[in-house]
Each structure stands twice: as structure tokens, then as C-alpha cells.
Design a protein around this motif. Structure first.
Motif, PDB file in Angstrom:
ATOM      1  N   CYS A 186       1.653   2.361  -7.655  1.00 43.63           N
ATOM      2  CA  CYS A 186       2.038   3.245  -6.560  1.00 43.63           C
ATOM      3  C   CYS A 186       1.150   3.009  -5.339  1.00 43.63           C
ATOM      4  O   CYS A 186       1.640   2.873  -4.212  1.00 43.63           O
ATOM      5  CB  CYS A 186       1.950   4.692  -7.037  1.00 43.63           C
ATOM      6  SG  CYS A 186       2.476   5.920  -5.843  1.00 43.63           S
ATOM      7  N   LEU A 187      -0.149   2.955  -5.573  1.00 40.83           N
ATOM      8  CA  LEU A 187      -1.072   2.705  -4.475  1.00 40.83           C
ATOM      9  C   LEU A 187      -0.837   1.320  -3.874  1.00 40.83           C
ATOM     10  O   LEU A 187      -0.814   1.153  -2.656  1.00 40.83           O
ATOM     11  CB  LEU A 187      -2.518   2.838  -4.948  1.00 40.83           C
ATOM     12  CG  LEU A 187      -3.583   2.562  -3.893  1.00 40.83           C
ATOM     13  CD1 LEU A 187      -3.420   3.456  -2.669  1.00 40.83           C
ATOM     14  CD2 LEU A 187      -4.970   2.717  -4.500  1.00 40.83           C
ATOM     15  N   ARG A 188      -0.628   0.336  -4.729  1.00 41.35           N
ATOM     16  CA  ARG A 188      -0.357  -1.017  -4.243  1.00 41.35           C
ATOM     17  C   ARG A 188       0.875  -1.015  -3.339  1.00 41.35           C
ATOM     18  O   ARG A 188       0.865  -1.596  -2.255  1.00 41.35           O
ATOM     19  CB  ARG A 188      -0.143  -1.980  -5.410  1.00 41.35           C
ATOM     20  CG  ARG A 188       0.120  -3.408  -4.940  1.00 41.35           C
ATOM     21  CD  ARG A 188       0.464  -4.392  -6.057  1.00 41.35           C
ATOM     22  NE  ARG A 188      -0.481  -4.346  -7.153  1.00 41.35           N
ATOM     23  CZ  ARG A 188      -0.150  -4.035  -8.410  1.00 41.35           C
ATOM     24  NH1 ARG A 188       1.093  -3.720  -8.719  1.00 41.35           N
ATOM     25  NH2 ARG A 188      -1.055  -4.038  -9.358  1.00 41.35           N
ATOM     26  N   HIS A 189       1.922  -0.348  -3.776  1.00 37.96           N
ATOM     27  CA  HIS A 189       3.145  -0.262  -2.980  1.00 37.96           C
ATOM     28  C   HIS A 189       2.867   0.368  -1.618  1.00 37.96           C
ATOM     29  O   HIS A 189       3.259  -0.163  -0.581  1.00 37.96           O
ATOM     30  CB  HIS A 189       4.208   0.544  -3.725  1.00 37.96           C
ATOM     31  CG  HIS A 189       5.351   0.945  -2.877  1.00 37.96           C
ATOM     32  ND1 HIS A 189       6.357   0.071  -2.520  1.00 37.96           N
ATOM     33  CD2 HIS A 189       5.641   2.117  -2.263  1.00 37.96           C
ATOM     34  CE1 HIS A 189       7.214   0.697  -1.734  1.00 37.96           C
ATOM     35  NE2 HIS A 189       6.807   1.932  -1.577  1.00 37.96           N
ATOM     36  N   ALA A 190       2.185   1.507  -1.620  1.00 35.86           N
ATOM     37  CA  ALA A 190       1.908   2.213  -0.367  1.00 35.86           C
ATOM     38  C   ALA A 190       1.091   1.355   0.590  1.00 35.86           C
ATOM     39  O   ALA A 190       1.340   1.352   1.798  1.00 35.86           O
ATOM     40  CB  ALA A 190       1.194   3.534  -0.657  1.00 35.86           C
ATOM     41  N   LEU A 191       0.133   0.620   0.062  1.00 37.14           N
ATOM     42  CA  LEU A 191      -0.688  -0.248   0.908  1.00 37.14           C
ATOM     43  C   LEU A 191       0.103  -1.453   1.415  1.00 37.14           C
ATOM     44  O   LEU A 191      -0.013  -1.840   2.575  1.00 37.14           O
ATOM     45  CB  LEU A 191      -1.932  -0.709   0.150  1.00 37.14           C
ATOM     46  CG  LEU A 191      -2.952   0.379  -0.161  1.00 37.14           C
ATOM     47  CD1 LEU A 191      -4.020  -0.146  -1.112  1.00 37.14           C
ATOM     48  CD2 LEU A 191      -3.567   0.941   1.104  1.00 37.14           C
ATOM     49  N   PRO A 212       3.266   5.498   5.799  1.00 40.17           N
ATOM     50  CA  PRO A 212       2.527   6.330   6.746  1.00 40.17           C
ATOM     51  C   PRO A 212       2.410   7.808   6.373  1.00 40.17           C
ATOM     52  O   PRO A 212       1.709   8.553   7.056  1.00 40.17           O
ATOM     53  CB  PRO A 212       3.342   6.185   8.034  1.00 40.17           C
ATOM     54  CG  PRO A 212       4.745   5.997   7.548  1.00 40.17           C
ATOM     55  CD  PRO A 212       4.622   5.210   6.269  1.00 40.17           C
ATOM     56  N   PHE A 213       3.086   8.241   5.322  1.00 44.68           N
ATOM     57  CA  PHE A 213       3.104   9.669   4.988  1.00 44.68           C
ATOM     58  C   PHE A 213       2.866   9.886   3.505  1.00 44.68           C
ATOM     59  O   PHE A 213       3.130   9.020   2.684  1.00 44.68           O
ATOM     60  CB  PHE A 213       4.453  10.294   5.359  1.00 44.68           C
ATOM     61  CG  PHE A 213       4.822  10.133   6.793  1.00 44.68           C
ATOM     62  CD1 PHE A 213       4.162  10.848   7.781  1.00 44.68           C
ATOM     63  CD2 PHE A 213       5.807   9.234   7.162  1.00 44.68           C
ATOM     64  CE1 PHE A 213       4.491  10.686   9.115  1.00 44.68           C
ATOM     65  CE2 PHE A 213       6.144   9.065   8.495  1.00 44.68           C
ATOM     66  CZ  PHE A 213       5.492   9.792   9.468  1.00 44.68           C
ATOM     67  N   GLY A 214       2.392  11.071   3.179  1.00 41.96           N
ATOM     68  CA  GLY A 214       2.338  11.520   1.804  1.00 41.96           C
ATOM     69  C   GLY A 214       1.169  11.009   0.981  1.00 41.96           C
ATOM     70  O   GLY A 214       0.376  10.192   1.419  1.00 41.96           O
ATOM     71  N   VAL A 215       1.112  11.534  -0.235  1.00 43.77           N
ATOM     72  CA  VAL A 215       0.124  11.109  -1.229  1.00 43.77           C
ATOM     73  C   VAL A 215       0.811  10.066  -2.109  1.00 43.77           C
ATOM     74  O   VAL A 215       1.854  10.328  -2.699  1.00 43.77           O
ATOM     75  CB  VAL A 215      -0.364  12.300  -2.079  1.00 43.77           C
ATOM     76  CG1 VAL A 215      -1.275  11.830  -3.204  1.00 43.77           C
ATOM     77  CG2 VAL A 215      -1.073  13.321  -1.208  1.00 43.77           C
ATOM     78  N   TRP A 216       0.232   8.886  -2.147  1.00 46.78           N
ATOM     79  CA  TRP A 216       0.738   7.777  -2.969  1.00 46.78           C
ATOM     80  C   TRP A 216      -0.446   7.206  -3.731  1.00 46.78           C
ATOM     81  O   TRP A 216      -1.487   6.913  -3.146  1.00 46.78           O
ATOM     82  CB  TRP A 216       1.330   6.678  -2.097  1.00 46.78           C
ATOM     83  CG  TRP A 216       2.611   7.025  -1.427  1.00 46.78           C
ATOM     84  CD1 TRP A 216       2.768   7.794  -0.315  1.00 46.78           C
ATOM     85  CD2 TRP A 216       3.908   6.603  -1.800  1.00 46.78           C
ATOM     86  NE1 TRP A 216       4.081   7.872   0.025  1.00 46.78           N
ATOM     87  CE2 TRP A 216       4.813   7.151  -0.874  1.00 46.78           C
ATOM     88  CE3 TRP A 216       4.399   5.803  -2.826  1.00 46.78           C
ATOM     89  CZ2 TRP A 216       6.180   6.935  -0.950  1.00 46.78           C
ATOM     90  CZ3 TRP A 216       5.763   5.588  -2.904  1.00 46.78           C
ATOM     91  CH2 TRP A 216       6.640   6.150  -1.977  1.00 46.78           C
ATOM     92  N   GLY A 217      -0.300   7.045  -5.029  1.00 45.04           N
ATOM     93  CA  GLY A 217      -1.370   6.446  -5.816  1.00 45.04           C
ATOM     94  C   GLY A 217      -2.671   7.216  -5.766  1.00 45.04           C
ATOM     95  O   GLY A 217      -3.745   6.657  -5.941  1.00 45.04           O
ATOM     96  N   GLY A 218      -2.601   8.496  -5.503  1.00 49.24           N
ATOM     97  CA  GLY A 218      -3.787   9.336  -5.481  1.00 49.24           C
ATOM     98  C   GLY A 218      -4.510   9.378  -4.149  1.00 49.24           C
ATOM     99  O   GLY A 218      -5.586   9.971  -4.061  1.00 49.24           O
TER     100      GLY A 218
END
Length: 98
Positions: free
Chosen positions: A59-64, A69-75
Motif C-alpha cells: 500500500c505504501l509502495r503504491h502511494a509513493l 496526494p490524499f489520505g492515509v496509505w500504508g500507515g
């Protein structure tokens, strides 16, 4: 001959195992007008879900990768992810998550 890139399920299949899958988006994205104390409490609750999630790194990898630009992803909140990118740590985080 087709020039289409082919199937791409691997880009999102990890989401099927996400701890947040059935929770909806309210916990992870702030509504317009949310006060700071409310946002901090909501972010903390979202991070608790992320901490137990089997696909937190994906999840964090995806967001990065997509610059979410929004929300909590991967903590991590959007602000925390921006700080990671600004510090150049986003690339290191992506490498360390496989």
C-alpha cells in the motif's frame, strides 16, 4: 499484432488482502472542514488499521509510486509521504519493501 500492454492485475491485486477493504474511505480520507484534533484522531485510528494490515508495504509502495496526494496509505498520511519524498527517503522505502 496488439500494442496493448496486457493484463495489469498485479498492480492492484494486493488490495484484495487489505485490512481496510471493508471499512470504507471515511477513516482514511479527511472530510472538508475537519478540525485538527478530529483529523489527528482519525489518522491515528487509520494507522492502527494499517499497523495490522498484511499488505501495508504494498500500500505504501503504491502511494509513493503514484504520488497519492490524499489520505492515509500504508500507515502514512499525505503529509508524511510528502516529507519522505522531500527527504529522498521515498525511493529508499520503495527499495526496502521489495
Amino acid at each position: 499484432m496488439s500494442r496493448l500492454p496486457g493484463r495489469a492485475e498485479h498492480h492492484w491485486l494486493w488490495q484484495e488482502d487489505a485490512a481496510c477493504r471493508e471499512l470504507g474511505s471515511r477513516l482514511f480520507f479527511y472530510p472538508t472542514g475537519e478540525q485538527r484534533a478530529e483529523r489527528e484522531a482519525r489518522d491515528a485510528a487509520a494507522k492502527e488499521v494499517c499497523a495490522l494490515c498484511p499488505v501495508q508495504r504494498d500500500c505504501l509502495r503504491h502511494a509513493l509510486e503514484v504520488g497519492e496526494p490524499f489520505g492515509v496509505w500504508g500507515g502514512l498520511t499525505a503529509h508524511e509521504r510528502r516529507e519522505l519524498r522531500r527527504a529522498g527517503a521515498g525511493r529508499r522505502a520503495l527499495r526496502s519493501t521489495g
